[in-house]
Design an enzyme around this catalytic site. Structure first.
Site, PDB file in Angstrom:
ATOM      1  N   GLY A   2       0.800  -1.236   0.000  1.00 24.31           N
ATOM      2  CA  GLY A   2       0.000   0.000   0.000  1.00 24.31           C
ATOM      3  C   GLY A   2       0.825   1.275   0.000  1.00 24.31           C
ATOM      4  O   GLY A   2       0.416   2.289   0.559  1.00 24.31           O
ATOM      5  N   GLU A  48       6.976   8.877  -5.233  1.00 25.23           N
ATOM      6  CA  GLU A  48       6.913   7.480  -4.820  1.00 25.23           C
ATOM      7  C   GLU A  48       7.804   6.644  -5.734  1.00 25.23           C
ATOM      8  O   GLU A  48       7.607   6.608  -6.948  1.00 25.23           O
ATOM      9  CB  GLU A  48       5.459   6.977  -4.916  1.00 25.23           C
ATOM     10  CG  GLU A  48       5.327   5.529  -4.522  1.00 25.23           C
ATOM     11  CD  GLU A  48       3.952   4.947  -4.860  1.00 25.23           C
ATOM     12  OE1 GLU A  48       3.009   5.713  -5.169  1.00 25.23           O
ATOM     13  OE2 GLU A  48       3.830   3.710  -4.832  1.00 25.23           O
ATOM     14  N   THR A  87      10.203  -6.970  13.826  1.00 28.37           N
ATOM     15  CA  THR A  87      10.772  -5.738  13.276  1.00 28.37           C
ATOM     16  C   THR A  87      12.020  -5.984  12.414  1.00 28.37           C
ATOM     17  O   THR A  87      12.484  -5.077  11.731  1.00 28.37           O
ATOM     18  CB  THR A  87      11.183  -4.758  14.397  1.00 28.37           C
ATOM     19  OG1 THR A  87      12.216  -5.358  15.175  1.00 28.37           O
ATOM     20  CG2 THR A  87      10.006  -4.403  15.288  1.00 28.37           C
ATOM     21  N   PRO A 119      12.789  -7.556   9.542  1.00 33.91           N
ATOM     22  CA  PRO A 119      12.811  -7.221   8.106  1.00 33.91           C
ATOM     23  C   PRO A 119      12.891  -5.705   7.874  1.00 33.91           C
ATOM     24  O   PRO A 119      13.563  -5.257   6.945  1.00 33.91           O
ATOM     25  CB  PRO A 119      11.485  -7.782   7.576  1.00 33.91           C
ATOM     26  CG  PRO A 119      11.087  -8.837   8.563  1.00 33.91           C
ATOM     27  CD  PRO A 119      11.614  -8.386   9.891  1.00 33.91           C
ATOM     28  N   THR A 120      12.258  -4.938   8.739  1.00 34.44           N
ATOM     29  CA  THR A 120      12.308  -3.476   8.594  1.00 34.44           C
ATOM     30  C   THR A 120      13.727  -2.966   8.867  1.00 34.44           C
ATOM     31  O   THR A 120      14.239  -2.084   8.167  1.00 34.44           O
ATOM     32  CB  THR A 120      11.287  -2.810   9.541  1.00 34.44           C
ATOM     33  OG1 THR A 120       9.989  -3.241   9.143  1.00 34.44           O
ATOM     34  CG2 THR A 120      11.352  -1.300   9.505  1.00 34.44           C
ATOM     35  N   GLN A 121      14.360  -3.546   9.879  1.00 37.41           N
ATOM     36  CA  GLN A 121      15.752  -3.152  10.164  1.00 37.41           C
ATOM     37  C   GLN A 121      16.625  -3.416   8.937  1.00 37.41           C
ATOM     38  O   GLN A 121      17.472  -2.602   8.566  1.00 37.41           O
ATOM     39  CB  GLN A 121      16.294  -3.939  11.351  1.00 37.41           C
ATOM     40  CG  GLN A 121      15.539  -3.671  12.656  1.00 37.41           C
ATOM     41  CD  GLN A 121      16.076  -4.522  13.798  1.00 37.41           C
ATOM     42  OE1 GLN A 121      17.261  -4.774  13.905  1.00 37.41           O
ATOM     43  NE2 GLN A 121      15.181  -5.005  14.649  1.00 37.41           N
ATOM     44  N   ASP A 152      -3.655  -2.347   8.940  1.00 39.41           N
ATOM     45  CA  ASP A 152      -4.655  -2.616   7.903  1.00 39.41           C
ATOM     46  C   ASP A 152      -5.955  -1.891   8.248  1.00 39.41           C
ATOM     47  O   ASP A 152      -6.287  -1.734   9.427  1.00 39.41           O
ATOM     48  CB  ASP A 152      -4.959  -4.122   7.825  1.00 39.41           C
ATOM     49  CG  ASP A 152      -3.819  -4.885   7.168  1.00 39.41           C
ATOM     50  OD1 ASP A 152      -2.901  -4.235   6.642  1.00 39.41           O
ATOM     51  OD2 ASP A 152      -3.841  -6.133   7.202  1.00 39.41           O
ATOM     52  N   CYS A 182     -17.121   2.020 -22.280  1.00 39.64           N
ATOM     53  CA  CYS A 182     -16.238   1.842 -23.443  1.00 39.64           C
ATOM     54  C   CYS A 182     -16.584   0.551 -24.193  1.00 39.64           C
ATOM     55  O   CYS A 182     -17.500   0.539 -24.993  1.00 39.64           O
ATOM     56  CB  CYS A 182     -14.784   1.894 -22.988  1.00 39.64           C
ATOM     57  SG  CYS A 182     -13.652   2.265 -24.336  1.00 39.64           S
ATOM     58  N   GLN A 222     -19.738  -0.409 -26.743  1.00 37.59           N
ATOM     59  CA  GLN A 222     -19.640  -1.012 -28.078  1.00 37.59           C
ATOM     60  C   GLN A 222     -20.473  -2.294 -28.144  1.00 37.59           C
ATOM     61  O   GLN A 222     -21.210  -2.518 -29.106  1.00 37.59           O
ATOM     62  CB  GLN A 222     -18.165  -1.303 -28.395  1.00 37.59           C
ATOM     63  CG  GLN A 222     -17.318  -0.025 -28.429  1.00 37.59           C
ATOM     64  CD  GLN A 222     -15.828  -0.287 -28.627  1.00 37.59           C
ATOM     65  OE1 GLN A 222     -15.384  -1.430 -28.609  1.00 37.59           O
ATOM     66  NE2 GLN A 222     -15.054   0.769 -28.807  1.00 37.59           N
ATOM     67  N   HIS A 247     -14.492   6.660 -20.269  1.00 44.72           N
ATOM     68  CA  HIS A 247     -14.421   5.981 -18.965  1.00 44.72           C
ATOM     69  C   HIS A 247     -14.745   6.976 -17.852  1.00 44.72           C
ATOM     70  O   HIS A 247     -13.835   7.606 -17.311  1.00 44.72           O
ATOM     71  CB  HIS A 247     -13.018   5.416 -18.738  1.00 44.72           C
ATOM     72  CG  HIS A 247     -12.698   4.254 -19.612  1.00 44.72           C
ATOM     73  ND1 HIS A 247     -13.049   2.967 -19.276  1.00 44.72           N
ATOM     74  CD2 HIS A 247     -12.073   4.175 -20.793  1.00 44.72           C
ATOM     75  CE1 HIS A 247     -12.642   2.142 -20.223  1.00 44.72           C
ATOM     76  NE2 HIS A 247     -12.049   2.842 -21.161  1.00 44.72           N
ATOM     77  N   GLU A 301     -15.371   6.548 -14.823  1.00 47.97           N
ATOM     78  CA  GLU A 301     -14.759   6.211 -13.529  1.00 47.97           C
ATOM     79  C   GLU A 301     -13.436   6.927 -13.289  1.00 47.97           C
ATOM     80  O   GLU A 301     -13.028   7.133 -12.145  1.00 47.97           O
ATOM     81  CB  GLU A 301     -14.550   4.694 -13.398  1.00 47.97           C
ATOM     82  CG  GLU A 301     -13.657   4.042 -14.433  1.00 47.97           C
ATOM     83  CD  GLU A 301     -14.395   3.671 -15.706  1.00 47.97           C
ATOM     84  OE1 GLU A 301     -15.551   4.097 -15.871  1.00 47.97           O
ATOM     85  OE2 GLU A 301     -13.819   2.974 -16.554  1.00 47.97           O
TER      86      GLU A 301
END
Ligand code: GLN
Length: 548
Positions: free
Chosen positions: A16, A141, A188, A190-192, A240, A386, A390, A516, A518
């Site tokens: 994310g 990003e 922690t 993997p973050t280190q 989450d 779209c 058609q 489109h 959206e």
């Protein structure tokens, strides 16, 4: 004042980072700053346009016709702003520009090197995006995960920028804290390791966003602080959530925007996240469902891809449903089932409304046509996007106008009645295999026909602008026959006289668009056509217009 925030990802992908970047952008905007965001994708493709949605997820399109990553869509939705081609960088774009410049003697005859010429091109693109938007704070990003080869030159660009503007650049690492089932505790390490990898690239994060299933607890906050060399207050818990729109208020609660502003020596100018908080309340409290079926085909490889291929469609349904305080329930209906078994299409009846979204190629098309026919005959609210327009026209031509050979040239080259055909200028492009970036892309004008449902939905405006991504069009030779039989052309492109919207009169809601919609829906400002579609879904259900 120009400040830059680089956002990189640690441990693994898919945690994310894009939504986190969009959310940070949103909370900074709510403090009274002009903010923009740039997505860097490390692939060599010049843009996302040539990629299969199963591989890439949705291909988002900006007003200026850039086919880009869905994160740009997230930035637009969270910032409520239209972005441009400058907000999207790929390895392909960077190398293409550098090579072209070299060919034009733009480097004055010197040897052109990967370092520093590639990072310099990246930096100049970031500055261009910042200048174009007159942005005070620009987020960048960096796609991928730290430690891989792919994004190394982008991290190098970030490092050089920090060297050049020490006070104006900060780094945020979005990391992941797994909770192994057997251990049952958040880890922690993997973050280190991710921070070490970032350090190897010469970068020290200023802030760490700790993504995980659960909120971060104090002992772990301290641990990350000590081992990763950041202040405890700069370790931000990012658990989450039920809806991505909860993230900006969550970050606000963690005081993230103020932490960032402090590092830039800036003071908040105002605070206004109220609308957003109200929206989150609605999202969480909406209980009455509106059940939408999406008939498609890009969802064979599991949940992840399924959601990603139609991301903007899903978001637009949500925005419109929340507008009516309803809880959207989206179901995926496989078009190919309707081809295999004629009677399977009856399942369409179980939904309050049906959408046939954008698509390419013959596979599944006949199944979608069956679903559309069922919606037309049984008065089930239908929104075609779209490809969905058609196919709706083909269905109408075959079953109402009696044109048995009605088809699209996209899948039957010698169709007897080519209702959908490519525009003349596309012919040469297809012959020469020039596929990249050559569809009808981006924003075009649409003139609405007074008195139509679409015109009403758009508050009786004469013109609207909508975004496109297609190669084929309704063939004007058949327009008269179709209209005679009751197909309403509710919107056309006045410059080229192309059909943009069709609708049916004797139906609670049957609208299909060549564009489109959206792509322009925003959480606090649902798209008018989606809004009216959901309204029709709700009222058809209440009034029992339809057999159930
Ligand atoms: N395949 C169709 C075309 O190229 C529709 C594209 C789409 O749905 N985006 O015109």
């Amino acid at each position: 004042m120009s400040k830059f925030i680089f956002v990189a990802g640690g441990v693994m992908s898919g945690i994310g980072k894009g939504v986190a970047t969009a959310s940070i952008a949103r909370i900074l905007q709510s403090k009274g700053f002009r903010v923009t965001a740039v997505k860097i994708d490390p692939y060599i493709n010049v843009d996302a346009g040539t990629m299969n949605p199963l591989e890439h997820g949705e291909i988002f399109v900006t007003d200026d016709g850039t086919e880009c990553d869905q994160d740009v869509g997230n930035y637009e939705r969270f910032l409520n702003e239209n972005l441009t081609t400058d907000n999207y960088i790929t390895t392909g774009r960077v190398y293409q520009a550098v090579i072209e410049r070299e060919r034009n003697l733009g480097y004055g005859g010197r040897s052109v090197e990967v370092v520093p010429d590639i990072p310099n091109e990246v930096i100049s693109r970031i500055i261009k995006a910042e200048k174009k938007k007159k942005s005070q704070i620009t987020l960048i990003e960096i796609g991928g995960t730290v430690g891989e080869y792919q994004n190394l030159l982008f991290l190098e660009a970030a490092r050089i920028m920090k060297l050049q503007r020490a006070k104006d650049v900060i780094f945020i690492l979005v990391s992941y804290l797994p909770i192994p089932e057997k251990i049952g505790e958040m880890k922690t390490k993997p973050t280190q390791t991710a921070v070490r990898l970032l350090n190897e690239a010469g970068i020290q994060p200023d802030i760490i966003l700790a993504r995980g299933k659960l909120p971060l607890d104090e002992p772990r906050k301290r641990k990350i602080s000590i081992f990763c060399n950041v202040l405890p207050d700069d370790v931000i818990s990012a658990p989450d959530v039920f809806s991505i729109y909860e993230i900006p208020p969550n970050f606000e609660r963690e005081d993230l925007a103020n932490r960032i502003l402090e590092k830039f020596n800036l003071k908040p100018r105002k605070k206004n996240l109220r609308d957003w908080e109200k929206l989150v309340k609605t999202i969480k409290s909406a209980k009455v469902k509106v059940k939408i079926g999406i008939v498609g085909k890009y969802f064979e490889t599991g949940e992840f891809t399924l959601m990603d291929s139609y991301l903007s469609v899903i978001e637009a349904i949500k925005h419109a449903s929340w507008f009516f305080k309803r809880m959207p329930e989206i179901h995926w209906l496989s078009a190919e089932n309707y081809e295999k078994r004629e009677s399977a299409v009856k399942e369409v009846e179980n939904y309050d409304g049906i959408i046939v979204p954008g698509g390419f190629g013959a596979r599944g098309a006949e199944g979608k046509i069956k679903a559309i026919e069922f919606c037309r005959k049984n008065k089930i609210p239908y929104l075609g996007l779209c490809f969905g327009m058609q196919l709706a026209v083909i269905e109408f031509a075959r079953n109402v106008c009696g044109l048995r050979g009605a088809n699209s040239k996209e899948f039957v080259k010698r169709a007897k009645a080519p209702i959908i055909d490519f525009m003349p200028e596309q012919k040469a492009l297809i012959r020469e295999k020039r596929y990249g970036g050559t569809m009808r892309l981006g924003s075009y004008k649409c003139e609405l026909k007074p008195g139509t449902k679409s015109w009403n939905a758009y508050q009786k405006k004469k013109y609207v602008f909508e975004r496109h991504r297609h190669r084929y069009e309704l063939n004007n030779k058949y327009r008269q026959i179709l209209e005679k039989k009751g197909l309403v052309v509710a919107g056309i492109n006045p410059e080229k006289d192309l059909v943009e919207i069709i609708e049916l009169k004797e139906h609670p809601f049957f609208i299909a668009t060549q564009f489109h919609p959206e792509l322009k829906s925003r959480p606090l400002l649902p798209h008018p056509l989606y809004r009216e579609f959901i309204r029709a879904c709700i009222s058809a259900k209440i009034s029992g217009v339809r057999r159930r």
